[in-house]
Design an enzyme around this catalytic site. Structure first.
Site, PDB file in Angstrom:
ATOM      1  N   HIS A 172       5.982   4.620   0.277  1.00 28.02           N
ATOM      2  CA  HIS A 172       5.197   5.841   0.362  1.00 28.02           C
ATOM      3  C   HIS A 172       5.322   6.479   1.732  1.00 28.02           C
ATOM      4  CE1 HIS A 172       2.720   2.598   1.983  1.00 28.02           C
ATOM      5  NE2 HIS A 172       2.021   3.502   2.643  1.00 28.02           N
TER       6      HIS A 172
ATOM      7  N   ASP B 159      -4.372   7.306   8.781  1.00 23.25           N
ATOM      8  CA  ASP B 159      -2.985   7.551   9.170  1.00 23.25           C
ATOM      9  C   ASP B 159      -2.949   8.317  10.485  1.00 23.25           C
ATOM     10  OD1 ASP B 159      -2.207   6.303   6.881  1.00 23.25           O
ATOM     11  OD2 ASP B 159      -1.494   8.096   5.848  1.00 23.25           O
TER      12      ASP B 159
ATOM     13  N   GLU C 286      -0.811   1.669  -2.602  1.00 25.81           N
ATOM     14  CA  GLU C 286      -1.762   1.186  -3.599  1.00 25.81           C
ATOM     15  C   GLU C 286      -1.340   1.585  -5.004  1.00 25.81           C
ATOM     16  OE1 GLU C 286      -5.644   1.580  -0.627  1.00 25.81           O
ATOM     17  OE2 GLU C 286      -5.080   3.244  -1.929  1.00 25.81           O
TER      18      GLU C 286
ATOM     19  N   THR D 271      -9.441  -3.527  -1.323  1.00 23.94           N
ATOM     20  CA  THR D 271      -9.943  -2.961  -0.067  1.00 23.94           C
ATOM     21  C   THR D 271     -11.468  -2.893  -0.049  1.00 23.94           C
ATOM     22  OG1 THR D 271      -9.771  -0.732  -0.975  1.00 23.94           O
ATOM     23  CG2 THR D 271      -7.863  -1.567   0.206  1.00 23.94           C
TER      24      THR D 271
ATOM     25  N   GLU E  87      -8.985  -6.550   2.241  1.00 22.09           N
ATOM     26  CA  GLU E  87      -8.902  -5.860   3.524  1.00 22.09           C
ATOM     27  C   GLU E  87     -10.187  -5.071   3.741  1.00 22.09           C
ATOM     28  OE1 GLU E  87      -5.663  -3.168   3.205  1.00 22.09           O
ATOM     29  OE2 GLU E  87      -4.133  -4.730   2.969  1.00 22.09           O
ATOM     30  N   ASN E  88     -10.453  -4.741   4.999  1.00 25.03           N
ATOM     31  CA  ASN E  88     -11.468  -3.737   5.291  1.00 25.03           C
ATOM     32  C   ASN E  88     -10.824  -2.365   5.154  1.00 25.03           C
ATOM     33  OD1 ASN E  88     -10.103  -4.898   7.697  1.00 25.03           O
ATOM     34  ND2 ASN E  88     -11.009  -3.135   8.748  1.00 25.03           N
TER      35      ASN E  88
ATOM     36  N   LEU F  96     -11.984   0.536   6.687  1.00 27.32           N
ATOM     37  CA  LEU F  96     -12.070   1.257   7.955  1.00 27.32           C
ATOM     38  C   LEU F  96     -12.201   0.266   9.093  1.00 27.32           C
ATOM     39  CD1 LEU F  96     -14.676   3.965   6.834  1.00 27.32           C
ATOM     40  CD2 LEU F  96     -12.187   4.199   6.894  1.00 27.32           C
TER      41      LEU F  96
END
Length: 555
Positions: free
Chosen positions: A179, A187, A272, A428, A466-467, A469
């Site tokens: 991606h 990002d 994702e 996430t 994962e976190n 943020l």
């Protein structure tokens, strides 16, 4: 510290900590494991909502076809206790160990394919190693490696970085990132997909995901071209397959040495398995419901063919589902008694979500072929779309391709698909709590995480997380700890449930700032079954019989 070649992995521990954890329940009384049991029958789904305690024994009805990818680690979902009669307390606590990885910066390899700051990265990696971190995760960008032209791969910068990671004694989780970097939350750099692919899109923009008004999204190729030979004679699936085969050939020494332990296969925007339903580049703002992304000519044709086969050639793609920043109730599709509840709406949503599952299944098949015989595990990432989760329509999840409703589990089929590949489900928003979200968004990150992880465990696959943020506070770390071992520490051996691993997003100067890094190191120790038993704010062990957090960490 335990080597990642160990057969034991799990979570935080406490010596002398007096923590009372009730069977199958959080101390606040919420059920730990719940979900919807869904059986698939030729594309039709039969649902039955079932609540169960975490102590229940779940058995999968799936007969798994033997896959090519093997792992040198045993399952973290069901860990066998050591057989020795002289098992020490430390060995029992070790069975609660959960590995911690840290995501590397997005631009550690520049868009020009250069590993710029080798000395600086080496210094930071050594700090992570000294803190007890098990390894790192990083994107291996398609837009960088194959930027010069079809099958013109340049892995040199990544090889240099891999060597530094290996020298620092860390393990590596590599993401096959097909991606674009840029346009999603977090990002900070822009790495487009290869220029030669974008040039195809200049004459044929339908290779990109398209919304109802015709806006294109060039961060990932539409799954409508998975089998269209539009790219110098290759299909999108063939492009992804060739890329992974080249990675395997070029990085064979790192694979054989055990440096690379997981291959996460990018299956959509942000890596994702989802549609790009909420692009900030097109004006989406949280908590907008997003838009369906299936209006390119290829997916339109697929839908019309599917509708005709069911005897409804007159059915069209939705034209009443609103725009990116609408609320559900303002649309005819998601409103009370909306289209999503009708026969036509259900057919569309089933087709939309199943098409996404098919895409993931096919690409993971190619990954299995590419990494045949390697001692790695495959993984796929699922997005934590928590806004509107507590609304009956689950609008934001539906536009992303997750057909999840109160009486229908949209994530269990993904877990079931992954079980065919013995893959890891990486989810996430582990750090989020409901109380931190705006009530207007009807968010439910805690319940969402419980649902997805429970579904994975019930399909007998590994789950990781994962976190969403970057957070540096104990409240976020506590929530991750709770999710990673939902029944807490078992001082007599393996816990009933624990995650395969947790990846922290991400390595930065802020993380390594003294105050932030100090609490992060404590978090790592808790994940690794540290026996000190202290909380993040105190050096003293807990003496309370019942603590607000099952792991005993004050928030």
């Amino acid at each position: 510290m335990v080597s990642m070649t160990s057969t034991l992995c799990s979570m935080p521990g406490y010596r002398g900590a007096k923590i009372k954890v009730h069977e199958g329940l959080f101390l606040c009384g919420m059920p730990l494991v719940y979900g919807v049991e869904t059986s698939l029958n030729r594309g039709k789904q039969v649902e039955g909502f079932v609540f169960r305690h975490a102590s229940s024994t779940f058995s999968s009805k799936i007969v798994k076809t033997p896959r090519a990818v093997a792992s040198y680690q045993i399952s973290t979902a069901k860990v066998k206790a050591p057989t020795s009669t002289a098992v020490t307390y430390d060995e029992k606590m070790l069975a609660n160990y959960v590995p911690i990885y840290v995501m590397l910066p997005l631009g550690v390899i520049t868009v020009d394919n250069v590993f710029e700051d080798k000395d600086g990265m080496e210094k930071q990696l050594k700090e992570l190693k000294a803190a007890g971190v098990d390894g790192v995760m990083m994107d291996v960008w398609w837009g960088i490696v194959e930027s010069k032209g079809p099958k013109q791969y340049d892995w040199s910068a990544y090889r240099s970085l891999f060597e530094v990671i290996q020298q620092c004694g860390l393990k590596l989780q590599a993401i096959m990132s097909f991606h674009q970097c840029g346009g999603n939350v977090g990002d900070v750099v822009t790495i487009p997909i290869p220029k030669w692919v974008l040039e195809v899109g200049e004459t044929n923009p339908d290779i990109f995901y398209t919304n109802r008004t015709g806006n294109r999204n060039n961060e990932y190729l539409t799954i409508g071209v998975d089998h269209q030979p539009l790219f110098d004679g290759r299909t999108a699936v063939e492009i992804y397959s060739d890329y992974m085969k080249s990675f395997r050939e070029t990085m064979s020494d790192f694979l054989e040495s055990g440096l690379i332990i997981d291959i996460e296969v990018g299956l959509g925007p942000a890596g994702e398995l989802r549609y790009p339903s909420y692009p900030e580049t097109q004006g989406w703002v949280f908590p907008g419901i997003g838009e369906f992304q299936c209006y390119d000519i290829y997916l339109q044709a697929e839908f019309k063919a599917a509708a005709s086969r069911t005897g409804h050639p007159e059915w069209e793609l939705p034209d009443n589902a609103g725009v990116y920043n609408d609320k559900p109730e303002s649309t005819e599709f998601f409103g009370s008694n909306g289209t999503y509840l009708t026969e036509k709406g259900k057919f569309f949503l089933t087709w939309y979500s199943n098409r996404l599952l098919q895409h993931g299944d096919e690409i993971l098949d190619e990954a299995n072929k590419a990494f045949l015989g390697c001692k790695v595990k495959l993984a796929a990432k699922v997005s934590g779309i928590h806004w509107w989760y507590k609304a009956d329509n689950h609008a934001a999840e539906l536009t992303a391709g997750y057909y999840n409703l109160n009486d229908r589990d949209g994530y269990r089929p993904i877990a079931r698909m992954l079980s065919r590949h013995h893959g890891i489900l990486n989810f996430t928003c582990l750090e989020m709590r409901d109380s931190e979200q705006s009530a207007d968004a009807k968010s439910g990150p805690q319940e969402l995480v419980q649902q997805v992880l429970s579904g994975g465990w019930r399909e007998n696959i590994e789950v990781a997380g994962e976190n969403a943020l970057s957070r540096y506070d104990s409240t976020a770390y506590n929530q991750i700890l709770l999710n990673a071992r939902p029944n807490g520490i078992n001082k007599n051996g393996p816990p009933k449930l624990r995650m395969y691993g947790v990846t922290y997003l991400r390595l930065s100067d802020d993380l390594l700032e003294e105050k932030n890094f100090k609490i992060f190191k404590t978090f790592v120790k808790k994940m690794h079954a540290d026996q000190a038993g202290s909380c993040l704010f105190s050096s003293e062990p807990y003496e309370c019989a019942v603590c607000p957090y099952v792991l005993g960490l004050k928030g």
